[in-house]
Design a protein around this motif. Structure first.
Motif, PDB file in Angstrom:
ATOM      1  N   VAL A  47     112.110  37.625  57.714  1.00 12.35           N
ATOM      2  CA  VAL A  47     112.370  39.062  57.421  1.00 12.35           C
ATOM      3  C   VAL A  47     112.771  40.060  58.520  1.00 12.35           C
ATOM      4  O   VAL A  47     111.922  40.210  59.302  1.00 12.35           O
ATOM      5  CB  VAL A  47     111.470  39.671  56.372  1.00 12.35           C
ATOM      6  CG1 VAL A  47     111.944  40.950  55.834  1.00 12.35           C
ATOM      7  CG2 VAL A  47     111.395  38.783  55.069  1.00 12.35           C
ATOM      8  N   LYS A  49     114.389  43.122  58.558  1.00 11.48           N
ATOM      9  CA  LYS A  49     114.754  44.361  58.197  1.00 11.48           C
ATOM     10  C   LYS A  49     114.350  45.225  59.562  1.00 11.48           C
ATOM     11  O   LYS A  49     113.122  45.272  59.977  1.00 11.48           O
ATOM     12  CB  LYS A  49     114.211  44.828  56.902  1.00 11.48           C
ATOM     13  CG  LYS A  49     112.680  44.864  56.871  1.00 11.48           C
ATOM     14  CD  LYS A  49     112.220  44.859  55.386  1.00 11.48           C
ATOM     15  CE  LYS A  49     110.703  44.983  55.320  1.00 11.48           C
ATOM     16  NZ  LYS A  49     110.183  44.612  54.103  1.00 11.48           N
ATOM     17  N   ASN A  70     116.733  44.008  53.579  1.00  7.78           N
ATOM     18  CA  ASN A  70     116.594  44.317  52.283  1.00  7.78           C
ATOM     19  C   ASN A  70     117.240  45.840  52.114  1.00  7.78           C
ATOM     20  O   ASN A  70     117.032  46.669  51.240  1.00  7.78           O
ATOM     21  CB  ASN A  70     115.190  45.049  52.034  1.00  7.78           C
ATOM     22  CG  ASN A  70     114.628  45.929  53.147  1.00  7.78           C
ATOM     23  OD1 ASN A  70     115.243  46.312  53.784  1.00  7.78           O
ATOM     24  ND2 ASN A  70     113.409  46.686  52.821  1.00  7.78           N
ATOM     25  N   ILE A  92     116.873  40.903  49.908  1.00  9.78           N
ATOM     26  CA  ILE A  92     115.235  40.784  49.292  1.00  9.78           C
ATOM     27  C   ILE A  92     115.058  42.399  48.778  1.00  9.78           C
ATOM     28  O   ILE A  92     113.738  42.483  48.527  1.00  9.78           O
ATOM     29  CB  ILE A  92     114.319  40.400  50.120  1.00  9.78           C
ATOM     30  CG1 ILE A  92     114.393  41.184  51.135  1.00  9.78           C
ATOM     31  CG2 ILE A  92     114.799  38.713  50.461  1.00  9.78           C
ATOM     32  CD1 ILE A  92     112.943  40.606  52.489  1.00  9.78           C
ATOM     33  N   MET A 175     110.927  35.297  42.121  1.00 12.86           N
ATOM     34  CA  MET A 175     110.533  35.849  43.305  1.00 12.86           C
ATOM     35  C   MET A 175     109.578  36.976  43.023  1.00 12.86           C
ATOM     36  O   MET A 175     109.653  37.593  41.890  1.00 12.86           O
ATOM     37  CB  MET A 175     111.608  36.523  44.098  1.00 12.86           C
ATOM     38  CG  MET A 175     111.357  37.253  45.175  1.00 12.86           C
ATOM     39  SD  MET A 175     110.846  39.095  45.175  1.00 12.86           S
ATOM     40  CE  MET A 175     111.893  39.743  46.429  1.00 12.86           C
ATOM     41  N   VAL A 177     106.275  39.871  44.892  1.00 11.90           N
ATOM     42  CA  VAL A 177     105.467  40.530  45.817  1.00 11.90           C
ATOM     43  C   VAL A 177     104.143  40.436  45.155  1.00 11.90           C
ATOM     44  O   VAL A 177     104.074  41.019  44.129  1.00 11.90           O
ATOM     45  CB  VAL A 177     105.839  41.784  46.384  1.00 11.90           C
ATOM     46  CG1 VAL A 177     104.930  42.601  47.162  1.00 11.90           C
ATOM     47  CG2 VAL A 177     107.392  41.722  46.879  1.00 11.90           C
ATOM     48  N   MET A 212     104.146  36.489  51.935  1.00 12.49           N
ATOM     49  CA  MET A 212     104.608  37.234  53.200  1.00 12.49           C
ATOM     50  C   MET A 212     103.580  37.120  54.347  1.00 12.49           C
ATOM     51  O   MET A 212     102.848  35.971  54.060  1.00 12.49           O
ATOM     52  CB  MET A 212     104.676  38.969  52.870  1.00 12.49           C
ATOM     53  CG  MET A 212     105.214  38.994  51.368  1.00 12.49           C
ATOM     54  SD  MET A 212     105.814  40.697  50.936  1.00 12.49           S
ATOM     55  CE  MET A 212     104.802  41.709  51.673  1.00 12.49           C
ATOM     56  N   SER A 213     103.715  38.070  55.269  1.00 13.68           N
ATOM     57  CA  SER A 213     102.669  37.617  56.533  1.00 13.68           C
ATOM     58  C   SER A 213     101.562  37.511  55.997  1.00 13.68           C
ATOM     59  O   SER A 213     100.719  36.639  56.670  1.00 13.68           O
ATOM     60  CB  SER A 213     103.034  39.016  57.576  1.00 13.68           C
ATOM     61  OG  SER A 213     104.339  38.896  58.162  1.00 13.68           O
ATOM     62  N   ILE A 229     108.805  36.141  55.607  1.00 11.99           N
ATOM     63  CA  ILE A 229     107.725  36.487  56.657  1.00 11.99           C
ATOM     64  C   ILE A 229     108.624  37.355  57.601  1.00 11.99           C
ATOM     65  O   ILE A 229     109.526  36.924  58.258  1.00 11.99           O
ATOM     66  CB  ILE A 229     107.284  35.168  57.493  1.00 11.99           C
ATOM     67  CG1 ILE A 229     106.883  34.172  56.335  1.00 11.99           C
ATOM     68  CG2 ILE A 229     105.842  35.817  58.093  1.00 11.99           C
ATOM     69  CD1 ILE A 229     105.708  34.469  55.575  1.00 11.99           C
ATOM     70  N   GLY A 230     107.862  38.730  57.665  1.00 10.11           N
ATOM     71  CA  GLY A 230     108.402  39.545  58.612  1.00 10.11           C
ATOM     72  C   GLY A 230     107.578  39.788  59.996  1.00 10.11           C
ATOM     73  O   GLY A 230     107.679  38.990  60.854  1.00 10.11           O
ATOM     74  N   THR A 231     106.561  40.733  59.806  1.00 13.94           N
ATOM     75  CA  THR A 231     105.712  41.073  60.898  1.00 13.94           C
ATOM     76  C   THR A 231     105.013  39.884  61.627  1.00 13.94           C
ATOM     77  O   THR A 231     105.109  40.094  63.087  1.00 13.94           O
ATOM     78  CB  THR A 231     104.800  42.197  60.655  1.00 13.94           C
ATOM     79  OG1 THR A 231     104.142  41.801  59.460  1.00 13.94           O
ATOM     80  CG2 THR A 231     105.653  43.553  60.413  1.00 13.94           C
ATOM     81  N   ARG A 237     107.505  46.353  62.760  1.00 14.48           N
ATOM     82  CA  ARG A 237     108.929  46.683  62.479  1.00 14.48           C
ATOM     83  C   ARG A 237     108.982  48.278  63.298  1.00 14.48           C
ATOM     84  O   ARG A 237     108.125  49.033  63.262  1.00 14.48           O
ATOM     85  CB  ARG A 237     108.942  46.963  61.060  1.00 14.48           C
ATOM     86  CG  ARG A 237     109.583  45.641  60.429  1.00 14.48           C
ATOM     87  CD  ARG A 237     110.143  45.885  59.062  1.00 14.48           C
ATOM     88  NE  ARG A 237     108.837  45.891  58.112  1.00 14.48           N
ATOM     89  CZ  ARG A 237     108.072  44.984  57.641  1.00 14.48           C
ATOM     90  NH1 ARG A 237     108.532  43.741  58.049  1.00 14.48           N
ATOM     91  NH2 ARG A 237     106.977  45.238  57.080  1.00 14.48           N
TER      92      ARG A 237
HETATM   93  C1  LIG Z   1     109.498  43.280  54.284  1.00 16.31           C
HETATM   94  C2  LIG Z   1     109.441  42.530  53.302  1.00 16.31           C
HETATM   95  C3  LIG Z   1     108.695  41.090  53.368  1.00 16.31           C
HETATM   96  C4  LIG Z   1     108.061  40.702  54.568  1.00 16.31           C
HETATM   97  O1  LIG Z   1     107.005  41.516  54.854  1.00 16.31           O
HETATM   98  P1  LIG Z   1     105.830  41.167  56.018  1.00 16.31           P
HETATM   99  O2  LIG Z   1     104.624  41.710  55.830  1.00 16.31           O
HETATM  100  O3  LIG Z   1     106.534  41.827  56.903  1.00 16.31           O
HETATM  101  O4  LIG Z   1     105.738  39.647  56.379  1.00 16.31           O
HETATM  102  C5  LIG Z   1     108.918  40.291  52.445  1.00 16.31           C
HETATM  103  N1  LIG Z   1     109.245  40.462  51.131  1.00 16.31           N
HETATM  104  C6  LIG Z   1     109.848  41.900  50.778  1.00 16.31           C
HETATM  105  C7  LIG Z   1     110.612  42.103  49.594  1.00 16.31           C
HETATM  106  C8  LIG Z   1     109.916  42.725  51.744  1.00 16.31           C
HETATM  107  O5  LIG Z   1     110.534  43.862  51.685  1.00 16.31           O
END
Ligand SMILES: *Cc1c(COP(=O)(O)O)cnc(C)c1O
Length: 241
Positions: A47, A49, A70, A92, A175, A177, A212-213, A229-231, A237
């Motif tokens: 991820v 963004k 996103n 996403i 999907m 969160v 996610m992370s 997976i983002g951070t 970010r």
């Molecule tokens: C930003 C985001 C992620 C990634 O989140 P991290 O905690 O940085 O890994 C995953 N899913 C969605 C929908 C997001 O907006």
């Protein structure tokens, strides 16, 4: 080894990136082993963004094939700039029906189908009678708090029927969160149940995008096939532009 004194090149804007990516891949492999699931049944989506296109390019050079974004305008610009790479783009973020038709021009996968109006926006129109087919995930709200995106658990099947009827979305699965303030594994267990219900109506929709992370191991334990997976990969970010 000879010290490399060159300044970081455009393809390595951050020398921690490779190590963080390797560490995430290790966490995924460990969790897969614990869950007794094959690691190659999982897709890692980086991820990116708020990060520049150069970071996405660096990730691609490290073998990343799937990226998640996103925000429509940002995603559109990056996908255009990186059109020379054969990346799979996952949208996403919350989707407005007005934007849906534009998103499908560059997104290969739309993970945030959460309302009938958004799904219907993918239908053929007079000006676009034969639109590009995208892969889709129905985003499920596991929090019970309507503001956070996702269709309520009880309304998932109706939305799935709508996706199947649209004819322009290849439904891949669900999907979600994990909600704040709940043990993520419990939440992902509910998502797994929703996935099983969805598969009764759409047997091919077997994928689960979760993790996610901070909670990827819990998601893998509950059957996640797509990890966003983002951070943990990118580092912190930048603030939202
Ligand atoms: C930003 C985001 C992620 C990634 O989140 P991290 O905690 O940085 O890994 C995953 N899913 C969605 C929908 C997001 O907006």
């Amino acid at each position: 080894m000879v010290a490399d004194t060159r300044r970081p090149s455009a393809s390595s804007p951050d020398d921690g990136l490779e190590a963080r990516l390797a560490s995430v891949r290790e966490r995924i492999a460990d969790a897969a082993r614990l869950a007794d699931r094959p690691v190659d049944s999982m897709t890692l989506i980086a991820v990116t963004k708020y990060h520049p296109a150069s970071l996405v390019r660096a990730l691609a050079a490290l073998g990343v094939t799937d990226v998640g974004e996103n925000r429509h305008q940002e995603a559109q610009a990056k996908a255009a700039e990186l059109a020379d790479l054969s990346l799979t783009w996952h949208f996403i973020g919350q989707l407005q029906s007005k934007k849906a038709r534009q998103v499908r021009r560059y997104a290969d996968v739309v993970q945030s189908l959460d309302r009938a109006s958004v799904v219907d926006a993918f239908a053929p129109t007079e000006t676009e009678p034969d639109p590009r087919v995208v892969d889709g995930f129905v985003q499920v709200d596991l929090s019970g708090d309507p503001g956070r995106g996702g269709v309520p658990v009880d309304d998932v099947e109706a939305l799935v029927d709508r996706v199947l009827a649209a004819g322009t979305i290849r439904l891949r699965g669900v999907m979600a969160v994990a909600p704040l303030g709940e043990e993520p594994r419990r939440a992902f267990a509910r998502l797994r149940e929703v996935s099983e219900r969805v598969q009764r109506a759409a047997p091919a929709a077997t994928d689960i995008s979760a993790g996610m992370s901070g909670d990827l191991a819990e998601a893998i334990a509950e059957g996640a096939t797509h990890l966003r997976i983002g951070t943990a990969i990118t580092g912190n970010r930048p603030a939202a532009p």
